[in-house]
Design a protein around this motif. Structure first.
Motif, PDB file in Angstrom:
ATOM      1  N   MET A  23      19.161 -54.909 -10.526  1.00  0.00           N
ATOM      2  CA  MET A  23      18.839 -56.305 -10.241  1.00  0.00           C
ATOM      3  C   MET A  23      19.197 -56.616  -8.780  1.00  0.00           C
ATOM      4  SD  MET A  23      20.444 -59.811 -11.812  1.00  0.00           S
ATOM      5  CE  MET A  23      19.239 -60.150 -13.054  1.00  0.00           C
ATOM      6  N   PRO A  24      18.295 -57.248  -8.060  1.00  0.00           N
ATOM      7  CA  PRO A  24      18.593 -57.632  -6.673  1.00  0.00           C
ATOM      8  C   PRO A  24      19.755 -58.631  -6.617  1.00  0.00           C
ATOM      9  CG  PRO A  24      16.243 -57.825  -7.139  1.00  0.00           C
ATOM     10  CD  PRO A  24      16.937 -57.591  -8.444  1.00  0.00           C
ATOM     11  N   LEU A  25      20.496 -58.597  -5.545  1.00  0.00           N
ATOM     12  CA  LEU A  25      21.615 -59.524  -5.373  1.00  0.00           C
ATOM     13  C   LEU A  25      21.107 -60.958  -5.223  1.00  0.00           C
ATOM     14  CD1 LEU A  25      23.805 -57.486  -2.857  1.00  0.00           C
ATOM     15  CD2 LEU A  25      24.196 -57.820  -5.323  1.00  0.00           C
ATOM     16  N   PRO A  26      21.835 -61.932  -5.787  1.00  0.00           N
ATOM     17  CA  PRO A  26      21.420 -63.340  -5.678  1.00  0.00           C
ATOM     18  C   PRO A  26      21.311 -63.782  -4.222  1.00  0.00           C
ATOM     19  CG  PRO A  26      23.188 -63.076  -7.273  1.00  0.00           C
ATOM     20  CD  PRO A  26      23.058 -61.762  -6.562  1.00  0.00           C
ATOM     21  N   ARG A  27      20.389 -64.717  -3.980  1.00  0.00           N
ATOM     22  CA  ARG A  27      20.188 -65.264  -2.642  1.00  0.00           C
ATOM     23  C   ARG A  27      20.240 -66.786  -2.705  1.00  0.00           C
ATOM     24  NH1 ARG A  27      16.032 -61.214  -2.542  1.00  0.00           N
ATOM     25  NH2 ARG A  27      16.794 -59.467  -1.325  1.00  0.00           N
ATOM     26  N   LYS A  28      20.741 -67.379  -1.647  1.00  0.00           N
ATOM     27  CA  LYS A  28      20.802 -68.836  -1.558  1.00  0.00           C
ATOM     28  C   LYS A  28      19.388 -69.407  -1.458  1.00  0.00           C
ATOM     29  CE  LYS A  28      25.189 -68.916   0.893  1.00  0.00           C
ATOM     30  NZ  LYS A  28      25.848 -69.295   2.159  1.00  0.00           N
ATOM     31  N   ALA A  29      19.180 -70.527  -2.106  1.00  0.00           N
ATOM     32  CA  ALA A  29      17.887 -71.217  -2.019  1.00  0.00           C
ATOM     33  C   ALA A  29      17.558 -71.534  -0.565  1.00  0.00           C
ATOM     34  CB  ALA A  29      17.906 -72.487  -2.857  1.00  0.00           C
ATOM     35  N   SER A  30      18.559 -71.913   0.196  1.00  0.00           N
ATOM     36  CA  SER A  30      18.347 -72.302   1.597  1.00  0.00           C
ATOM     37  C   SER A  30      17.824 -71.149   2.458  1.00  0.00           C
ATOM     38  CB  SER A  30      19.638 -72.851   2.200  1.00  0.00           C
ATOM     39  OG  SER A  30      20.674 -71.879   2.129  1.00  0.00           O
ATOM     40  N   GLU A  31      18.040 -69.901   2.037  1.00  0.00           N
ATOM     41  CA  GLU A  31      17.545 -68.756   2.802  1.00  0.00           C
ATOM     42  C   GLU A  31      16.018 -68.674   2.771  1.00  0.00           C
ATOM     43  OE1 GLU A  31      19.647 -64.971   2.234  1.00  0.00           O
ATOM     44  OE2 GLU A  31      21.201 -66.145   1.224  1.00  0.00           O
ATOM     45  N   SER A  32      15.404 -69.320   1.793  1.00  0.00           N
ATOM     46  CA  SER A  32      13.943 -69.295   1.689  1.00  0.00           C
ATOM     47  C   SER A  32      13.285 -70.492   2.379  1.00  0.00           C
ATOM     48  CB  SER A  32      13.522 -69.272   0.216  1.00  0.00           C
ATOM     49  OG  SER A  32      13.827 -70.512  -0.410  1.00  0.00           O
ATOM     50  N   HIS A  33      14.093 -71.419   2.865  1.00  0.00           N
ATOM     51  CA  HIS A  33      13.570 -72.648   3.468  1.00  0.00           C
ATOM     52  C   HIS A  33      12.561 -72.327   4.570  1.00  0.00           C
ATOM     53  CE1 HIS A  33      13.850 -76.340   6.045  1.00  0.00           C
ATOM     54  NE2 HIS A  33      13.589 -76.856   4.861  1.00  0.00           N
ATOM     55  N   THR A  34      11.408 -72.987   4.498  1.00  0.00           N
ATOM     56  CA  THR A  34      10.327 -72.745   5.451  1.00  0.00           C
ATOM     57  C   THR A  34       9.754 -74.076   5.917  1.00  0.00           C
ATOM     58  OG1 THR A  34       9.746 -70.699   4.312  1.00  0.00           O
ATOM     59  CG2 THR A  34       8.064 -71.638   5.766  1.00  0.00           C
ATOM     60  N   ILE A  35       9.519 -74.173   7.208  1.00  0.00           N
ATOM     61  CA  ILE A  35       8.813 -75.328   7.779  1.00  0.00           C
ATOM     62  C   ILE A  35       7.609 -74.780   8.528  1.00  0.00           C
ATOM     63  CG2 ILE A  35       8.886 -77.261   9.393  1.00  0.00           C
ATOM     64  CD1 ILE A  35      11.913 -77.445   8.852  1.00  0.00           C
ATOM     65  N   MET A  36       6.444 -75.333   8.234  1.00  0.00           N
ATOM     66  CA  MET A  36       5.212 -74.910   8.878  1.00  0.00           C
ATOM     67  C   MET A  36       4.497 -76.163   9.379  1.00  0.00           C
ATOM     68  SD  MET A  36       2.222 -72.581   7.137  1.00  0.00           S
ATOM     69  CE  MET A  36       0.941 -73.757   6.707  1.00  0.00           C
ATOM     70  N   THR A  37       3.874 -76.071  10.530  1.00  0.00           N
ATOM     71  CA  THR A  37       3.191 -77.226  11.119  1.00  0.00           C
ATOM     72  C   THR A  37       1.760 -76.850  11.490  1.00  0.00           C
ATOM     73  OG1 THR A  37       5.306 -77.952  12.037  1.00  0.00           O
ATOM     74  CG2 THR A  37       3.327 -78.973  12.939  1.00  0.00           C
TER      75      THR A  37
END
Length: 172
Positions: free
Chosen positions: A1-15
């Motif tokens: 099982m992959p190690l847990p990751r913080k939700a904030s690590e996936s944060h994306t802003i696109m313009t």
């Protein structure tokens, strides 16, 4: 099982900027173009979490609260809310702003996308669990199971009687 990751690590802003080729005859952003941009932003977000190729599995209801006009700057902000075995739910918020008129950004759309991480052969692969930190992340994480069960019921992949989180919500 992959190690847990913080939700904030996936944060994306696109313009993006709405150009003439993106609009309908009323000079509003076409819905299909908006969905295209939302899918790209959400896919980047899911890939950040999974560190794998991802494919779109579903898109929840997208409401068009406000028109997005020609020349507007459109901002997409997304983050993984929860991961299941191979799938991830991504919450995406959209805002638009007329910079040349000095207007503030307005919220125009929001949706939940579901992605599945896949290997090189296109088969689903396990993804890391999500670690939540903020209250908003925790609320989205908790409610993600209900949204998942609703998606599965609507897709005919789960019997309504098996949707325990949904049943609890309605007091059954």
């Amino acid at each position: 099982m992959p190690l847990p990751r913080k939700a904030s690590e996936s944060h994306t802003i696109m313009t993006e900027m709405v150009l003439p080729n993106d609009t309908n005859t009323l000079n509003n952003l076409m819905g299909g173009r908006l969905l295209h941009w939302m899918d790209i932003c959400a896919a980047i977000t899911a890939q950040k979490h999974a560190h794998r190729t991802v494919v779109t599995a579903s898109v929840d209801n997208v409401s068009f609260a406000e028109p997005i006009k020609l020349g507007n700057i459109v901002t997409f902000e997304a983050q993984v809310t929860r991961a299941f075995t191979s799938s991830m739910e991504v919450h995406i918020k959209v805002s638009a702003q007329n910079l040349s008129a000095g207007e503030k950004a307005i919220h125009t759309n929001a949706a939940f996308y579901t992605f599945v991480a896949v290997d090189q052969s296109g088969r689903p692969i396990e993804v890391a669990p999500v670690i939540t930190e903020t209250e908003e992340e925790k609320e989205l994480f908790q409610s993600a199971l209900r949204r998942r069960q609703l998606r599965l019921v609507l897709a005919g992949r789960m019997k309504p009687s098996e949707a325990t989180e949904l049943k609890a919500l309605f007091g059954e």
